[in-house]
Design a protein around this motif. Structure first.
Motif, PDB file in Angstrom:
ATOM      1  N   THR A 161       0.814  -1.222   0.000  1.00 42.41           N
ATOM      2  CA  THR A 161       0.000   0.000   0.000  1.00 42.41           C
ATOM      3  C   THR A 161       0.844   1.267   0.000  1.00 42.41           C
ATOM      4  OG1 THR A 161      -0.195   0.226   2.422  1.00 42.41           O
ATOM      5  CG2 THR A 161      -1.770  -1.246   1.334  1.00 42.41           C
ATOM      6  N   LEU A 162       2.159   1.133   0.124  1.00 40.60           N
ATOM      7  CA  LEU A 162       3.025   2.318   0.119  1.00 40.60           C
ATOM      8  C   LEU A 162       3.637   2.504  -1.265  1.00 40.60           C
ATOM      9  CD1 LEU A 162       4.804   1.821   3.573  1.00 40.60           C
ATOM     10  CD2 LEU A 162       2.819   3.243   3.061  1.00 40.60           C
ATOM     11  N   SER A 163       3.543   3.728  -1.773  1.00 42.04           N
ATOM     12  CA  SER A 163       3.920   3.971  -3.170  1.00 42.04           C
ATOM     13  C   SER A 163       5.398   3.729  -3.450  1.00 42.04           C
ATOM     14  CB  SER A 163       3.552   5.416  -3.557  1.00 42.04           C
ATOM     15  OG  SER A 163       4.205   6.322  -2.684  1.00 42.04           O
ATOM     16  N   HIS A 169       5.992  -4.200  -5.677  1.00 39.48           N
ATOM     17  CA  HIS A 169       4.861  -4.118  -6.607  1.00 39.48           C
ATOM     18  C   HIS A 169       5.193  -4.860  -7.902  1.00 39.48           C
ATOM     19  CE1 HIS A 169       3.901  -0.064  -4.440  1.00 39.48           C
ATOM     20  NE2 HIS A 169       3.598  -1.114  -3.711  1.00 39.48           N
ATOM     21  N   LYS A 170       6.404  -4.653  -8.401  1.00 38.33           N
ATOM     22  CA  LYS A 170       6.814  -5.283  -9.665  1.00 38.33           C
ATOM     23  C   LYS A 170       6.976  -6.792  -9.495  1.00 38.33           C
ATOM     24  CE  LYS A 170       7.581  -2.043 -12.876  1.00 38.33           C
ATOM     25  NZ  LYS A 170       6.844  -2.063 -14.149  1.00 38.33           N
ATOM     26  N   ILE A 176       0.512 -11.340  -8.460  1.00 40.04           N
ATOM     27  CA  ILE A 176      -0.731 -11.563  -7.703  1.00 40.04           C
ATOM     28  C   ILE A 176      -1.934 -11.115  -8.528  1.00 40.04           C
ATOM     29  CG2 ILE A 176      -2.053 -10.798  -5.670  1.00 40.04           C
ATOM     30  CD1 ILE A 176       0.688 -10.664  -4.167  1.00 40.04           C
ATOM     31  N   ILE A 177      -1.817  -9.960  -9.162  1.00 45.03           N
ATOM     32  CA  ILE A 177      -2.937  -9.432  -9.954  1.00 45.03           C
ATOM     33  C   ILE A 177      -3.187 -10.315 -11.179  1.00 45.03           C
ATOM     34  CG2 ILE A 177      -3.601  -7.490 -11.453  1.00 45.03           C
ATOM     35  CD1 ILE A 177      -2.215  -5.677  -9.262  1.00 45.03           C
ATOM     36  N   ASP A 193       0.584  -2.100  -8.258  1.00 49.44           N
ATOM     37  CA  ASP A 193       0.630  -1.259  -7.052  1.00 49.44           C
ATOM     38  C   ASP A 193      -0.715  -1.092  -6.358  1.00 49.44           C
ATOM     39  OD1 ASP A 193      -0.605   0.294  -8.944  1.00 49.44           O
ATOM     40  OD2 ASP A 193       0.698   2.052  -8.696  1.00 49.44           O
ATOM     41  N   ASP A 194      -1.710  -1.918  -6.728  1.00 47.80           N
ATOM     42  CA  ASP A 194      -3.023  -1.781  -6.063  1.00 47.80           C
ATOM     43  C   ASP A 194      -3.576  -3.141  -5.652  1.00 47.80           C
ATOM     44  OD1 ASP A 194      -3.598  -2.766  -8.576  1.00 47.80           O
ATOM     45  OD2 ASP A 194      -5.345  -1.473  -8.921  1.00 47.80           O
TER      46      ASP A 194
END
Length: 312
Positions: A161-163, A169-170, A176-177, A193-194
């Motif tokens: 959740t932190l940018s 995220h990568k 996961i997405i 990233d979400d």
């Protein structure tokens, strides 16, 4: 340098009682009076030992890879198994002060990123087999643990959740997405990233994830990181009693009184109430499966089933 900065008398107490842990040797000496805190730690060790004997059939040999989380302080005769999301940055800072031969004075002066540079602290995996055995036998060994789901939510919040955590995220978010979101957008697939907490849970429970190898250390189970049924820890500290347990350990090893464990900032801490909110959208079926995944940590470290779970 002597192997411990504790007194000569204390050193002979630690090393002269063959087959006993350092803490047991201390109990048998006159140097420490029985206290309520010692009784608490005795109970934690007994609980750990009982659960280990009930649930582990066969003892396996430790491999060097199993020892990568054990940080060594040869000056004070200390082994610390670090667990991410359980005050491990502050403990690594303290270990840098303890092992730094005066290079560092105040743990909080050490930048967080520097505490995680591998070359700043030695781990037990870097030693020879005789050196490893000597340290496991003679040094005071400790680990810090935390309520497993609180630690898991803390890891999710920090990594997804932190940018600024673009590397996570990568590496994990996009995977996961791709696997666990229906009709993901091109942007989500590219940036990752979400990630929603539910998707993170599906990822942890996905058999494919488990076939790919060990979990990332931030959400790996403590028993898989620190092997508490093979390594006999003298002190099991808890995040919930962090300050008292940290001071107790520093006192046990005779650390300089100027070395203080940093007070934690409560502002962004993941709490039980916050963890409960994250689990509201997880179905009872997945709650139970996730609990089973982390069940050994609940048992070993005597955490009760969270009241917000709907798995009874």
């Amino acid at each position: 340098l002597t192997p411990f900065s504790a007194s000569e008398e204390m050193r002979s107490t630690w090393q002269g009682k063959a087959g006993r842990s350092p803490l047991q040797a201390l109990y048998e000496s006159d140097q420490f009076e029985q206290s309520s805190l010692q009784a608490v730690h005795q109970q934690r060790r007994e609980m750990l030992s009982n659960v280990c004997s009930r649930y582990t059939r066969k003892r396996r040999l430790l491999q060097p890879d199993d020892l990568r989380h054990l940080v060594v302080d040869d000056t004070h005769g200390l082994l610390y198994c670090y667990v991410p999301k359980v005050a491990c940055t502050n403990w690594k800072r303290v270990m840098m002060v303890l092992t730094g031969q005066g290079k560092y004075q105040d743990p909080l002066e050490i930048p967080a990123h520097e505490a995680h540079v591998p070359s700043n602290l030695r781990t037990l995996s870097e030693y020879s087999v005789p050196e490893i055995n000597y340290r496991l036998r003679s040094y005071l060994k400790f680990v810090f643990v935390r309520e497993p789901f609180e630690r898991l939510v803390s890891a999710y919040r920090n990594k997804f959740t932190l940018s600024y955590n673009t590397a996570f995220h990568k590496r994990y978010g996009t995977k996961i997405i791709r696997r666990h979101r229906q009709d993901p957008s091109d942007r989500a697939l590219e940036r990752g990233d979400d990630v929603r907490f539910e998707e993170f849970v599906y990822y942890l429970l996905d058999p494919q994830t488990q076939q790919e190898g060990p979990f990332n250390e931030h959400w790996e189970r403590v028993h898989s990181l620190c092997h508490p049924c093979i390594i006999h820890y003298d002190v099991v500290g808890k995040y919930e009693t962090l300050a008292e347990d940290a001071n107790y350990i520093l006192q046990l090893v005779g650390a300089d009184t100027s070395v203080k464990f940093p007070a934690s900032s409560k502002t962004t801490r993941t709490t039980d109430d916050m963890t409960a909110r994250f689990f509201q959208n997880i179905s009872p079926f997945y709650q139970r499966r996730l609990f089973n995944l982390y069940k050994m940590d609940y048992l070993l470290f005597n955490y009760s089933i969270p009241s917000y779970l709907r798995i009874r």
